[in-house]
Design an enzyme around this catalytic site. Structure first.
Site, PDB file in Angstrom:
ATOM      1  N   ASP A   1       1.161   4.092   1.389  1.00 27.47           N
ATOM      2  CA  ASP A   1       1.699   4.765   2.577  1.00 27.47           C
ATOM      3  C   ASP A   1       2.810   3.972   3.264  1.00 27.47           C
ATOM      4  OD1 ASP A   1      -0.304   2.926   3.243  1.00 27.47           O
ATOM      5  OD2 ASP A   1      -0.857   3.963   5.087  1.00 27.47           O
TER       6      ASP A   1
ATOM      7  N   HIS B   1       0.858  -1.178   0.000  1.00 27.92           N
ATOM      8  CA  HIS B   1       0.000   0.000   0.000  1.00 27.92           C
ATOM      9  C   HIS B   1       0.894   1.227   0.000  1.00 27.92           C
ATOM     10  CE1 HIS B   1      -4.035  -1.904   1.503  1.00 27.92           C
ATOM     11  NE2 HIS B   1      -3.897  -1.948   0.191  1.00 27.92           N
TER      12      HIS B   1
END
Length: 319
Positions: A66, A64
């Protein structure tokens, strides 16, 4: 003791002006291991005056944005620092981490003067032990998220106790290789007699155990992997009033994080990976309060950007 844990970022989804994305770095006997590398991780390293050239391994939990968007920048930084890096860089993560990074390296024509060694984890097939040397080992555990996600366990090996010179002399153990073997924990045969390390060594010094766990939903087995760990840094994305959203998005509340570490009898718990909606200190301290109410004796604290924890005997001291 040469064992520090640096909190580089504590947020989830996107960086804030005072909170970078979740990332943690271990300094251990002159080498560094980075866990996750979101956007602005490079800035955190600069602010904390941590050498990126000492990073030997980067462990990514999942793909992901982030948690990985700062990875290319770190790789480029290492290559652009005067062509001085000679050591290979090991990157560990789920299937796809190599394709993600190598595609970007090719598209941006990044010149690398060092080798990248990839270790892609096939969950439930890759052996749990990812790396091991004489001082430590690193293992992975499967987490429960919307895509393949990995938790990491850093386990310091037990150390032999203090060598009793007087006892060794009374047993006529000569200086040199035989004493060294005993100090390293091996049995020896001397003049037909077996001598075991416990005869001349003091009490074994238990190694420290650290876990980095994010992103995951609650599941019963999780606590079994971190039994009696000294320190667990664990995601606490939501307050309890958003427990249904946490369940839907496969994240933890601070209360659930505390339930996990309480069940595992963890000595210290650091909360991390806070939702971007919690911008005020009072919001974060409400998260902390919910966790502490669940595990009053859990030595629970809020991880903060720039925080450094230093190993001291069987615990970590916040500096």
């Amino acid at each position: 003791m040469n064992f520090n844990i640096n909190i580089l970022g504590t947020g989830g989804t996107r960086p804030l002006h005072n909170r970078y994305l979740t990332s943690v770095l271990i300094e251990y006997h002159g080498e560094s291991i980075l866990f996750d590398c979101g956007e602005a991780t490079q800035m955190s390293l600069r602010k904390q005056k941590i050498s990126w050239q000492k990073i030997k391994m980067i462990c990514i939990t999942h793909l992901h944005a982030d948690h990985i968007t700062g990875l290319l920048g770190i790789v480029m930084l290492m290559a652009q620092s005067g062509d001085t890096r000679k050591e290979p860089l090991t990157i560990i993560g789920p299937i796809g981490i190599k394709k993600y990074l190598e595609t970007n390296i090719e598209l941006l024509r990044v010149h690398k003067n060092y080798q990248i060694i990839y270790k892609e984890i096939i969950i439930n097939k890759t052996e749990p032990v990812l790396y091991e040397d004489k001082r430590k080992r690193i293992e992975y555990i499967k987490l429960k998220h919307s895509i393949d996600c990995i938790g990491y366990l850093f386990i310091e090996k037990d150390k032999p106790g203090k060598f009793d010179t007087q006892k060794a002399e009374s047993l006529n153990i000569p200086k040199g290789p035989i004493r060294k073997k005993l100090q390293e924990g091996y049995e020896v045969i001397l003049n037909g007699r077996k001598i075991v390390p416990s005869e001349i060594l003091g009490e074994i010094k238990k190694g420290l155990k650290f876990a980095y766990i994010t992103d995951t939903a609650y599941f019963e087995e999780l606590s079994t992997y971190i039994q009696n760990f000294n320190l667990v840094i664990i995601e606490s994305t939501f307050k309890d009033d958003l427990k249904e959203e946490a369940k839907k998005k496969l994240h933890l509340t601070a209360k659930l994080a505390a339930q996990i570490t309480k069940k595992a009898k963890v000595y210290q718990t650091g909360l991390i990976h806070f939702s971007e909606r919690y911008t005020l200190n009072k919001d974060l301290y409400e998260l902390l309060n919910e966790a502490q109410q669940e595990y009053p004796n859990g030595n629970i604290f809020l991880a903060k950007d720039g925080m450094k924890l230093k190993a001291n005997k069987d615990k970590f001291i916040i500096k």
